[in-house]
Design a protein around this motif. Structure first.
Motif, PDB file in Angstrom:
ATOM      1  N   ARG A  71       2.951   2.759  -9.811  1.00 30.22           N
ATOM      2  CA  ARG A  71       4.267   2.395  -9.520  1.00 30.22           C
ATOM      3  C   ARG A  71       5.073   3.161  -8.579  1.00 30.22           C
ATOM      4  O   ARG A  71       5.811   2.692  -7.789  1.00 30.22           O
ATOM      5  CB  ARG A  71       5.082   1.609 -10.687  1.00 30.22           C
ATOM      6  CG  ARG A  71       5.972   0.621 -10.445  1.00 30.22           C
ATOM      7  CD  ARG A  71       6.772   0.219 -11.939  1.00 30.22           C
ATOM      8  NE  ARG A  71       5.863  -0.571 -12.629  1.00 30.22           N
ATOM      9  CZ  ARG A  71       6.296  -1.969 -12.979  1.00 30.22           C
ATOM     10  NH1 ARG A  71       7.375  -2.175 -12.641  1.00 30.22           N
ATOM     11  NH2 ARG A  71       5.665  -2.788 -13.552  1.00 30.22           N
ATOM     12  N   GLN A  72       4.867   4.374  -9.029  1.00 26.59           N
ATOM     13  CA  GLN A  72       5.575   5.568  -8.145  1.00 26.59           C
ATOM     14  C   GLN A  72       4.956   5.338  -6.853  1.00 26.59           C
ATOM     15  O   GLN A  72       5.746   5.724  -5.635  1.00 26.59           O
ATOM     16  CB  GLN A  72       5.542   7.107  -8.919  1.00 26.59           C
ATOM     17  CG  GLN A  72       6.150   8.156  -8.160  1.00 26.59           C
ATOM     18  CD  GLN A  72       7.638   7.843  -8.231  1.00 26.59           C
ATOM     19  OE1 GLN A  72       8.277   7.399  -9.065  1.00 26.59           O
ATOM     20  NE2 GLN A  72       8.085   8.174  -6.880  1.00 26.59           N
ATOM     21  N   SER A  93      19.579  -4.999  -5.410  1.00 26.63           N
ATOM     22  CA  SER A  93      19.237  -3.633  -5.387  1.00 26.63           C
ATOM     23  C   SER A  93      20.080  -2.825  -6.822  1.00 26.63           C
ATOM     24  O   SER A  93      19.734  -1.903  -7.483  1.00 26.63           O
ATOM     25  CB  SER A  93      19.522  -2.527  -4.255  1.00 26.63           C
ATOM     26  OG  SER A  93      18.938  -3.291  -3.213  1.00 26.63           O
ATOM     27  N   LEU A 122       9.728   1.631  -0.407  1.00 22.02           N
ATOM     28  CA  LEU A 122      11.145   1.961  -0.377  1.00 22.02           C
ATOM     29  C   LEU A 122      11.322   2.991   0.643  1.00 22.02           C
ATOM     30  O   LEU A 122      12.536   3.284   1.009  1.00 22.02           O
ATOM     31  CB  LEU A 122      11.825   2.151  -1.626  1.00 22.02           C
ATOM     32  CG  LEU A 122      11.794   0.977  -2.549  1.00 22.02           C
ATOM     33  CD1 LEU A 122      12.213   1.277  -3.872  1.00 22.02           C
ATOM     34  CD2 LEU A 122      12.263  -0.258  -2.088  1.00 22.02           C
ATOM     35  N   ALA A 135       8.842  -2.114  -7.474  1.00 22.97           N
ATOM     36  CA  ALA A 135       9.141  -0.717  -6.921  1.00 22.97           C
ATOM     37  C   ALA A 135      10.588  -0.095  -7.035  1.00 22.97           C
ATOM     38  O   ALA A 135      11.153   1.032  -7.073  1.00 22.97           O
ATOM     39  CB  ALA A 135       9.194  -0.794  -5.273  1.00 22.97           C
ATOM     40  N   ARG A 136      11.656  -1.165  -7.390  1.00 26.64           N
ATOM     41  CA  ARG A 136      12.987  -0.842  -7.634  1.00 26.64           C
ATOM     42  C   ARG A 136      13.052  -0.681  -9.262  1.00 26.64           C
ATOM     43  O   ARG A 136      14.163  -0.551  -9.687  1.00 26.64           O
ATOM     44  CB  ARG A 136      13.894  -1.781  -7.309  1.00 26.64           C
ATOM     45  CG  ARG A 136      13.911  -1.945  -5.785  1.00 26.64           C
ATOM     46  CD  ARG A 136      15.084  -3.039  -5.480  1.00 26.64           C
ATOM     47  NE  ARG A 136      15.202  -2.930  -3.874  1.00 26.64           N
ATOM     48  CZ  ARG A 136      15.669  -2.148  -3.094  1.00 26.64           C
ATOM     49  NH1 ARG A 136      16.270  -0.953  -3.304  1.00 26.64           N
ATOM     50  NH2 ARG A 136      15.818  -2.293  -1.760  1.00 26.64           N
ATOM     51  N   GLY A 137      12.103  -0.711 -10.135  1.00 26.17           N
ATOM     52  CA  GLY A 137      12.120  -0.394 -11.362  1.00 26.17           C
ATOM     53  C   GLY A 137      12.263  -1.519 -12.413  1.00 26.17           C
ATOM     54  O   GLY A 137      12.405  -1.438 -13.542  1.00 26.17           O
ATOM     55  N   LYS A 149       6.662   2.654  -5.153  1.00 24.42           N
ATOM     56  CA  LYS A 149       7.842   2.899  -4.564  1.00 24.42           C
ATOM     57  C   LYS A 149       8.033   3.842  -3.408  1.00 24.42           C
ATOM     58  O   LYS A 149       8.727   3.221  -2.540  1.00 24.42           O
ATOM     59  CB  LYS A 149       8.749   3.649  -5.873  1.00 24.42           C
ATOM     60  CG  LYS A 149      10.183   4.080  -5.818  1.00 24.42           C
ATOM     61  CD  LYS A 149      10.499   4.687  -6.956  1.00 24.42           C
ATOM     62  CE  LYS A 149      11.987   5.168  -6.618  1.00 24.42           C
ATOM     63  NZ  LYS A 149      12.464   5.848  -7.834  1.00 24.42           N
ATOM     64  N   ASN A 150       7.048   4.727  -3.288  1.00 25.03           N
ATOM     65  CA  ASN A 150       7.089   5.789  -2.012  1.00 25.03           C
ATOM     66  C   ASN A 150       6.815   4.677  -0.825  1.00 25.03           C
ATOM     67  O   ASN A 150       7.234   4.907   0.067  1.00 25.03           O
ATOM     68  CB  ASN A 150       6.131   6.644  -2.232  1.00 25.03           C
ATOM     69  CG  ASN A 150       6.532   7.692  -3.413  1.00 25.03           C
ATOM     70  OD1 ASN A 150       7.642   7.785  -3.518  1.00 25.03           O
ATOM     71  ND2 ASN A 150       5.545   8.324  -3.799  1.00 25.03           N
ATOM     72  N   GLU A 189      11.699  10.477 -13.521  1.00 22.79           N
ATOM     73  CA  GLU A 189      11.374   9.147 -13.169  1.00 22.79           C
ATOM     74  C   GLU A 189      11.598   8.211 -14.686  1.00 22.79           C
ATOM     75  O   GLU A 189      11.521   8.941 -15.685  1.00 22.79           O
ATOM     76  CB  GLU A 189      10.070   8.982 -12.793  1.00 22.79           C
ATOM     77  CG  GLU A 189       9.708   9.550 -11.319  1.00 22.79           C
ATOM     78  CD  GLU A 189      10.314   9.017 -10.284  1.00 22.79           C
ATOM     79  OE1 GLU A 189      10.536   7.938 -10.547  1.00 22.79           O
ATOM     80  OE2 GLU A 189      10.763   9.791  -9.185  1.00 22.79           O
TER      81      GLU A 189
END
Lengths: 399, 98
Positions: free
Chosen positions: A390-391, A263, A398, A355-357, A394-395, B65
């Motif tokens: 991707r946002q 993470s 995560l 999701a963690r970028g 992530k939602n 973001e």
């Protein structure tokens, strides 16, 4: 009686004159008398103790609890055995329920849930509370893996009921129950039981191996709160504190460290902990934890274990599918989430990192696959989940 | 016969092959490699995959973001119900000769 002055007393006790006067005024020096504006003190008077220290000492004594022996509570987890000699240790145990619980633990932690269920069934009710608690915990998790959700629920409910009924005058029992309840709740990402006492109240009473596993549960809970550094602090401290190697809690602690470091995008440190866990697990085939945590390990199993141990990797993935299917069935009625439905483990791992970028290039480098393969997995996953960005991913993954 | 889906994207027509996925029981779009084989709109804007890694010219769509992929770039115009879109960045546009 001989008397000395405030100045003499101050020199004798190595404190200020003002403090001596204060002691006199507050009656803390027996026999001190006031003459006009000054005090005289009996020559044999003893320096008063610092009131702050005097108050703190008994409080510490009151709070200290000694660890209690729980012979029937997860005996394998609570044993410092040499890796590779797990079964030998169990065979050397006396033929009693403890041995059967230890064997059930072995079956469970080595990915044989059917056998674990069989071993524990007989002990779900009984006079020995430690044995019963251990049986309930193993039975719940093993049934989750074999898809018998009602049975898993039954065992978890039995633990909750025991916790609710135990009196505060039974601290040892409360400690054991609190450990089992928190382990059952946190690892399934369920809310903590309402009557759970603070961890510092029961932790000191638990023996070393169980205490370490309780701290793993705490680190996992802290990870879920996204406090990765704090979680790492718990893991590193716990691992550093052990005087002997307790393989089962150590494996799980290392796995949480992998989750935390991934993470924080620190792959090298994550890899070190994964290898440390693997070194402890491999000799006794204690691979269950790897399968249970797969989704949170951020593709580390694909990157490290798969190339060198492809057969073990396949078995771990089989555990993942089995465990996560049960996990979802526990969750669906309450949350409606079906996070991993229909995703392959590779899709899931790639999506967690995305999701963690992580960029596609970073994911590809980490998982030893090409960027196009990464895109293939993520586009497949996003289509299956009906997600367009991707946002949203992530939602979904995560939050 | 191969199943496909047609998209009309800002004047360009794309035919995306579909494959049946047995685990989910549905057809999935199989996107071409838009980096290796670029496709442009008549205006000269490249068609991209939403989750393509962000390029050096990208700018964040949302200040809160990060800029990770095309989907998080303010120049990107995503087509509804699919994972493709158009990169509207002038620096990526090619000159179309009529």
């Amino acid at each position: 009686m001989e008397y000395i002055t405030v100045r003499d007393a101050a020199q004798k006790w190595n404190i200020s004159e003002r403090l001596v006067q204060k002691y006199c005024a507050t009656g803390r020096i027996a026999g001190a008398k006031k003459f006009g504006t000054s005090w005289v003190i009996p020559a044999g008077a003893v320096k008063p103790k610092d009131p702050r220290k005097a108050q703190r000492a008994p409080a510490m004594r009151r709070e200290r609890r000694q660890s209690v022996s729980y012979p029937g509570l997860m005996p394998l987890m609570n044993t410092a055995f040499e890796p590779g000699r797990c079964l030998e240790f169990i065979h050397d145990m006396a033929d009693d329920p403890q041995k059967q619980i230890a064997l059930a633990e072995y079956y469970y932690f080595s990915g044989q849930p059917e056998k674990a269920v069989r071993e524990t069934e007989l002990f779900l009710t009984g006079a020995d509370r430690d044995i019963q608690l251990s049986a309930c915990l193993i039975y719940a998790y093993a049934n989750l893996s074999v898809g018998k959700i009602q049975r898993a629920r039954y065992a978890l409910t039995a633990v909750q009921e025991m916790l609710a009924s135990v009196s505060e005058k039974q601290p040892e029992m409360r400690a054991a129950l609190s450990f089992v309840s928190s382990a059952a709740a946190v690892l399934l990402h369920l809310p903590l039981p309402e009557r759970l006492p603070p961890m510092q109240e029961f932790l000191p009473m638990l023996p070393m191996g169980i205490r370490m596993f309780a701290l793993y549960v705490n680190a996992h809970y802290t990870y879920l709160q996204k406090e990765y550094q704090k979680s790492l602090g718990i893991v590193e401290t716990t691992l550093g504190m052990q005087t002997e190697e307790y393989p089962i809690p150590s494996i799980y602690l290392h796995l949480v460290a992998v989750m935390d470091y991934m993470s924080l995008k620190q792959r090298d440190k994550a890899k070190q902990h994964l290898l440390a866990a693997w070194e402890l697990a491999k000799p006794d085939d204690l691979i269950e934890g790897f399968g249970e945590h797969h989704g949170l390990l951020g593709g580390m199993l694909e990157a490290v274990i798969k190339p060198e141990y492809p057969e073990d990797f396949k078995r771990i993935i089989a555990i993942t599918y089995r465990f996560s299917a049960g996990w979802r069935r526990i969750h669906n009625p309450d949350t409606g989430h079906d996070v991993a439905d229909n995703l392959t483990t590779t899709e899931f791992a790639a999506c967690m990192l995305a999701a963690r970028g992580w960029t596609n290039q970073e994911i590809g480098d980490h998982m030893n696959i090409s960027v196009n393969t990464v895109k293939w997995h993520i586009t497949n996953a996003m289509q299956k989940l009906g997600i367009g960005s991707r946002q949203d991913l992530k939602n979904y993954m995560l939050l | 016969m191969e199943k496909t889906k047609k998209y009309h994207v800002e004047g360009a027509t794309l035919t995306i092959p579909l494959r049946y996925d047995e685990t989910s029981g549905r057809y999935m779009e199989v996107y071409p490699d838009f980096i290796e084989n670029p496709i442009y709109t008549p205006e000269g804007h490249p068609i991209m995959l939403t989750l393509e890694d962000a390029c050096a010219f990208g700018e964040k769509k949302d200040a809160n973001e990060g800029l990770v992929d095309c989907g998080s770039c303010r120049f990107y115009r995503q087509v509804q119900n699919t994972l493709i879109g158009v990169c509207g960045c002038e620096k990526k546009r090619i000159n179309i000769v009529e």
